[in-house]
Design a protein around this motif. Sequence first.
Motif, PDB file in Angstrom:
ATOM      1  N   ALA A 123      -6.437   3.975  -7.803  1.00  0.00           N
ATOM      2  CA  ALA A 123      -7.655   3.155  -7.780  1.00  0.00           C
ATOM      3  C   ALA A 123      -7.308   1.701  -7.476  1.00  0.00           C
ATOM      4  O   ALA A 123      -6.618   1.041  -8.261  1.00  0.00           O
ATOM      5  CB  ALA A 123      -8.377   3.248  -9.123  1.00  0.00           C
ATOM      6  N   VAL A 124      -7.775   1.192  -6.328  1.00  0.00           N
ATOM      7  CA  VAL A 124      -7.487  -0.172  -5.902  1.00  0.00           C
ATOM      8  C   VAL A 124      -8.568  -1.107  -6.457  1.00  0.00           C
ATOM      9  O   VAL A 124      -9.754  -0.952  -6.164  1.00  0.00           O
ATOM     10  CB  VAL A 124      -7.430  -0.276  -4.368  1.00  0.00           C
ATOM     11  N   LEU A 125      -8.156  -2.096  -7.239  1.00  0.00           N
ATOM     12  CA  LEU A 125      -9.075  -3.053  -7.852  1.00  0.00           C
ATOM     13  C   LEU A 125      -9.294  -4.271  -6.964  1.00  0.00           C
ATOM     14  O   LEU A 125     -10.363  -4.875  -6.972  1.00  0.00           O
ATOM     15  CB  LEU A 125      -8.543  -3.491  -9.216  1.00  0.00           C
ATOM     16  N   ALA A 126      -8.278  -4.657  -6.205  1.00  0.00           N
ATOM     17  CA  ALA A 126      -8.367  -5.810  -5.292  1.00  0.00           C
ATOM     18  C   ALA A 126      -7.235  -5.688  -4.285  1.00  0.00           C
ATOM     19  O   ALA A 126      -6.207  -5.046  -4.551  1.00  0.00           O
ATOM     20  CB  ALA A 126      -8.257  -7.124  -6.062  1.00  0.00           C
ATOM     21  N   SER A 127      -7.419  -6.286  -3.114  1.00  0.00           N
ATOM     22  CA  SER A 127      -6.376  -6.257  -2.102  1.00  0.00           C
ATOM     23  C   SER A 127      -6.482  -7.500  -1.215  1.00  0.00           C
ATOM     24  O   SER A 127      -7.493  -8.200  -1.208  1.00  0.00           O
ATOM     25  CB  SER A 127      -6.473  -4.988  -1.247  1.00  0.00           C
ATOM     26  N   GLY A 128      -5.413  -7.742  -0.447  1.00  0.00           N
ATOM     27  CA  GLY A 128      -5.416  -8.875   0.477  1.00  0.00           C
ATOM     28  C   GLY A 128      -4.224  -8.806   1.405  1.00  0.00           C
ATOM     29  O   GLY A 128      -3.188  -8.221   1.063  1.00  0.00           O
ATOM     30  N   THR A 129      -4.387  -9.368   2.605  1.00  0.00           N
ATOM     31  CA  THR A 129      -3.317  -9.416   3.593  1.00  0.00           C
ATOM     32  C   THR A 129      -2.955 -10.872   3.863  1.00  0.00           C
ATOM     33  O   THR A 129      -3.837 -11.711   4.082  1.00  0.00           O
ATOM     34  CB  THR A 129      -3.742  -8.720   4.899  1.00  0.00           C
TER      35      THR A 129
ATOM     36  N   PRO B 152       0.806  -1.232   0.000  1.00  0.00           N
ATOM     37  CA  PRO B 152       0.000   0.000   0.000  1.00  0.00           C
ATOM     38  C   PRO B 152       0.836   1.278   0.000  1.00  0.00           C
ATOM     39  O   PRO B 152       2.002   1.298   0.389  1.00  0.00           O
ATOM     40  CB  PRO B 152      -0.815  -0.120   1.292  1.00  0.00           C
ATOM     41  N   GLY B 153       0.158   2.349  -0.429  1.00  0.00           N
ATOM     42  CA  GLY B 153       0.779   3.670  -0.385  1.00  0.00           C
ATOM     43  C   GLY B 153       1.297   4.117  -1.732  1.00  0.00           C
ATOM     44  O   GLY B 153       1.423   3.335  -2.684  1.00  0.00           O
ATOM     45  N   ASP B 154       1.619   5.396  -1.805  1.00  0.00           N
ATOM     46  CA  ASP B 154       2.113   5.976  -3.048  1.00  0.00           C
ATOM     47  C   ASP B 154       3.604   5.764  -3.247  1.00  0.00           C
ATOM     48  O   ASP B 154       4.124   6.019  -4.337  1.00  0.00           O
ATOM     49  CB  ASP B 154       1.799   7.474  -3.077  1.00  0.00           C
ATOM     50  N   ASN B 155       4.283   5.304  -2.197  1.00  0.00           N
ATOM     51  CA  ASN B 155       5.709   4.951  -2.304  1.00  0.00           C
ATOM     52  C   ASN B 155       5.902   3.533  -1.761  1.00  0.00           C
ATOM     53  O   ASN B 155       6.502   3.332  -0.698  1.00  0.00           O
ATOM     54  CB  ASN B 155       6.573   5.951  -1.525  1.00  0.00           C
TER      55      ASN B 155
ATOM     56  N   GLN C  53       2.094  -9.186   5.197  1.00  0.00           N
ATOM     57  CA  GLN C  53       2.182  -8.239   4.087  1.00  0.00           C
ATOM     58  C   GLN C  53       0.789  -8.007   3.497  1.00  0.00           C
ATOM     59  O   GLN C  53       0.016  -8.949   3.319  1.00  0.00           O
ATOM     60  CB  GLN C  53       3.082  -8.763   2.970  1.00  0.00           C
ATOM     61  N   THR C  54       0.491  -6.759   3.197  1.00  0.00           N
ATOM     62  CA  THR C  54      -0.726  -6.401   2.467  1.00  0.00           C
ATOM     63  C   THR C  54      -0.343  -6.000   1.049  1.00  0.00           C
ATOM     64  O   THR C  54       0.615  -5.241   0.844  1.00  0.00           O
ATOM     65  CB  THR C  54      -1.461  -5.237   3.152  1.00  0.00           C
TER      66      THR C  54
END
Length: 240
Positions: A198-204, A161-164, A187-188
Amino acid sequence: MTRAIGVMVCFVIGLLAVGCGGSGGNGSLPNPLVRVINVSPDSVALDLLIDDTTIASAIAYLGSTPDFVSVDPGDRDVVTLEHGTTLELTAEVQTFAKNKSYLAIALGLENFGTENLKRLRTLIFELDRTVPNGNKARLFVVHAYSRAVGLDTPNIDFQTPGDNPLFKVPNLAFGTNSAITVDSGLQTFEARRNGTTAVLASGTFTLEAGKLYAAIVTGVEGEAAPKDPKIVLIEIQPKL
């Protein structure tokens, strides 16, 4: 007597060369290995055949063969079928090399309508199954996500995550893959539309040191479970 000894020495050397696979050593190399995964959201259970031999049977969505299967090296016909039928969903020729490992991943949509770019296909690629050094894990990232009907599927950035982001696979096109080595532990990951927030999918996930994983972005935009957008991690056996 000297001539007889010389003949015997040549004979023994010849036997040793045969036992070692000849001067090139190719005869002693193991056959290629293939593991099959199905991440086609609207598919029925699938079979995968190589030269008319079934190496995976009735693999449901998000399912896989439990281990790698040995196949003959060289150019081979690879066919994906609906389980229990002769309906060919994909057919292609793939070159398999000795002493190499491959993932064969069914992705895309069986019912793609007129959107040919979203069609079901079988992505086959070689992977490095050596154990990562130190406190690291290796991910084989695959873009198998589809946008809703009528909308083009974008390239994605797979990242923390994040812009960096600390770890990132940028600009991955649909139906392609890339490997990345990351820190083990919690880890995410996000799949973002390339070049945007724009987040299309995510997971941890909890990654173990020295482990290998297929990290697959799958699902269809706007669909309910089990077709909903998601990131799936499947552990891959290392090469011993």
